[in-house]
Design a protein around this motif. Structure first.
Motif, mmCIF file in Angstrom:
data_model
loop_
_atom_site.group_PDB
_atom_site.id
_atom_site.type_symbol
_atom_site.label_atom_id
_atom_site.label_comp_id
_atom_site.label_asym_id
_atom_site.label_seq_id
_atom_site.Cartn_x
_atom_site.Cartn_y
_atom_site.Cartn_z
ATOM 1 N N GLU A 21 0.475 -1.366 -8.778
ATOM 2 C CA GLU A 21 0.695 -1.379 -7.321
ATOM 3 C C GLU A 21 -0.603 -1.122 -6.576
ATOM 4 O O GLU A 21 -0.887 -1.744 -5.550
ATOM 5 C CB GLU A 21 1.729 -0.314 -6.947
ATOM 6 N N CYS A 22 -1.411 -0.210 -7.111
ATOM 7 C CA CYS A 22 -2.706 0.098 -6.497
ATOM 8 C C CYS A 22 -3.600 -1.144 -6.473
ATOM 9 O O CYS A 22 -4.146 -1.514 -5.428
ATOM 10 C CB CYS A 22 -3.378 1.220 -7.286
ATOM 11 N N ASP A 24 -2.761 -4.304 -6.916
ATOM 12 C CA ASP A 24 -2.158 -5.377 -6.118
ATOM 13 C C ASP A 24 -2.513 -5.217 -4.644
ATOM 14 O O ASP A 24 -2.745 -6.207 -3.937
ATOM 15 C CB ASP A 24 -0.633 -5.372 -6.274
ATOM 16 N N SER A 25 -2.564 -3.975 -4.183
ATOM 17 C CA SER A 25 -2.903 -3.743 -2.776
ATOM 18 C C SER A 25 -4.346 -4.141 -2.475
ATOM 19 O O SER A 25 -4.679 -4.516 -1.350
ATOM 20 C CB SER A 25 -2.658 -2.279 -2.389
ATOM 21 N N ALA A 28 -4.492 -7.934 -2.163
ATOM 22 C CA ALA A 28 -3.879 -8.375 -0.908
ATOM 23 C C ALA A 28 -4.767 -8.137 0.305
ATOM 24 O O ALA A 28 -4.389 -8.497 1.428
ATOM 25 C CB ALA A 28 -2.538 -7.656 -0.708
ATOM 26 N N GLN A 29 -5.944 -7.574 0.102
ATOM 27 C CA GLN A 29 -6.824 -7.285 1.234
ATOM 28 C C GLN A 29 -7.284 -8.566 1.930
ATOM 29 O O GLN A 29 -7.696 -9.526 1.281
ATOM 30 C CB GLN A 29 -8.049 -6.497 0.766
ATOM 31 N N SER A 95 -2.215 3.421 -2.711
ATOM 32 C CA SER A 95 -2.431 2.024 -2.311
ATOM 33 C C SER A 95 -2.894 1.993 -0.861
ATOM 34 O O SER A 95 -2.883 3.018 -0.168
ATOM 35 C CB SER A 95 -1.136 1.210 -2.470
ATOM 36 N N SER A 97 -2.992 -0.588 2.887
ATOM 37 C CA SER A 97 -2.419 -1.740 3.577
ATOM 38 C C SER A 97 -3.423 -2.890 3.584
ATOM 39 O O SER A 97 -4.641 -2.680 3.449
ATOM 40 C CB SER A 97 -2.031 -1.357 5.002
ATOM 41 N N PRO A 98 -2.963 -4.143 3.744
ATOM 42 C CA PRO A 98 -3.846 -5.317 3.607
ATOM 43 C C PRO A 98 -5.020 -5.356 4.569
ATOM 44 O O PRO A 98 -6.041 -5.990 4.268
ATOM 45 C CB PRO A 98 -2.896 -6.496 3.861
ATOM 46 N N THR A 100 -6.804 -2.721 5.640
ATOM 47 C CA THR A 100 -7.570 -1.472 5.602
ATOM 48 C C THR A 100 -9.075 -1.689 5.583
ATOM 49 O O THR A 100 -9.827 -1.106 6.371
ATOM 50 C CB THR A 100 -7.148 -0.625 4.386
ATOM 51 N N TYR A 205 -2.024 4.974 1.650
ATOM 52 C CA TYR A 205 -0.745 5.518 1.225
ATOM 53 C C TYR A 205 -0.977 6.485 0.065
ATOM 54 O O TYR A 205 -1.236 6.068 -1.067
ATOM 55 C CB TYR A 205 0.203 4.397 0.815
#
Length: 319
Positions: A21-22, A24-25, A28-29, A95, A97-98, A100, A205
């Motif tokens: 999850e980390c 993947d975030s 997604a940036q 994680s 947000s995209p 950040t 997060y």
């Protein structure tokens, strides 16, 4: 190969349920000019293999392997190898947000800003989230930066929700073998920065796990935090404009030492009482902000005051 603008440092140790999850975030940036340094700190649960898969699929992800040495040791290993103009830290069970790391563009446009802080959200295991609301603003001047960092309401102690100019870390490394590694460096950061931007863009997060390293306070952790706060408080005494804050700040510092003493009554804390003695506020500071306990501490001295206070607390606890 072009040098990335941003280096993202991620210490990895036995976090196989969360590391995907980390990472993947990061994929997604919307800001894509980064390298992610994944420091496998001797994982035994397959976390390193997960890192390998991401590195094989995306050249921006780079795996560094080392024997287990803790968070600070892993971060330092990455600091020795990173190439970005800017640095940020990310824990492997957290994680972002995209949007950040779009904050890097602001730093590029404002070369006078040394550190940028973005929003931070505590995420609990029961699903509850707690956002630490801070109004976007610019903090200028070492005294204001230090005071805001100490108070922790606007400028958070954690390094995780910050982007640093790489120059801030030149010759600077995390203290290994201890916790409170972020707090310990505050005094050093203040020496190197003049402007900090509080941004409203992005989200960090922060996952709060019941079994995490930061969830339980032991005697060593109390002492690590005390030593980190003592360094910060000592730096505060160098700034005359911060004199009005000294009594409140010293109260917080000494209460950490009280907590350490109560957590392990048989452990000798005299070296720490000796270390704090030169920083007891002056009478001129105390009379401006008098409290009964700080007056008693000033009269009795740290060692005698600690002995009587803890004896009273322990006696009341038995009643």
């Amino acid at each position: 190969m072009n040098t990335p603008l941003l280096s993202i440092i991620i210490p990895v140790y036995n976090v196989s349920p969360y590391i995907g999850e980390c990472l993947d975030s990061l994929q997604a940036q919307t800001f894509r000019d980064f390298e992610a340094l994944l420091v496998d700190d001797g994982s035994t649960d397959g976390s390193g293999l997960i890192c390998d898969r991401y590195a094989a699929a995306d050249s921006r992800f780079k795996v560094i392997r080392k024997t287990n040495g803790g968070v600070s040791s892993a971060r330092n290993a990455a600091l020795d190898k990173c190439t970005g103009k800017y640095l940020t830290m990310l824990d492997p069970d957290d994680s972002v947000s995209p949007d950040t790391y779009e904050n890097v563009r602001y730093l590029e446009a404002h070369p006078d800003i040394d550190i940028l802080q973005f929003p931070y959200i505590n995420c609990y295991e029961n699903g509850r989230q707690e956002k630490l609301e801070v109004r976007p603003q610019l903090i200028e001047g070492k005294d204001r930066i230090l005071l805001n960092w100490w108070e922790g309401n606007i400028l958070h102690f954690a390094n995780l929700n910050k982007i640093f100019r790489r120059t801030v870390f030149e010759g600077l490394r995390y203290r290994e073998g201890h916790v409170s590694e972020d707090t310990y460096l505050v005094a050093d950061f203040v020496e190197r920065v003049n402007r900090v931007c509080i941004s409203g863009q992005g989200r960090y997060y922060y996952r709060i796990r019941n079994n995490s390293l930061t969830s339980a306070y032991t005697f060593p952790k109390h002492i690590d935090l005390f030593e980190a706060h003592l360094r910060t408080y000592a730096k505060m005494t160098e700034y005359p404009l911060l004199r009005p804050a000294r009594v409140t700040a010293f109260t917080r510092l000494f209460r950490r030492l009280i907590s350490a003493r109560l957590s392990s009554p048989q452990t000798d804390i005299h070296p720490y009482l000796t270390a704090v003695k030169p920083y007891v506020p002056r009478w001129s500071d105390i009379t401006a902000h008098p409290t009964a306990w700080i007056i008693a501490l000033k009269i009795l001295g740290p060692k005698r005051f600690m002995h009587l206070l803890c004896r009273r607390i322990q006696k009341n606890g038995k009643n």
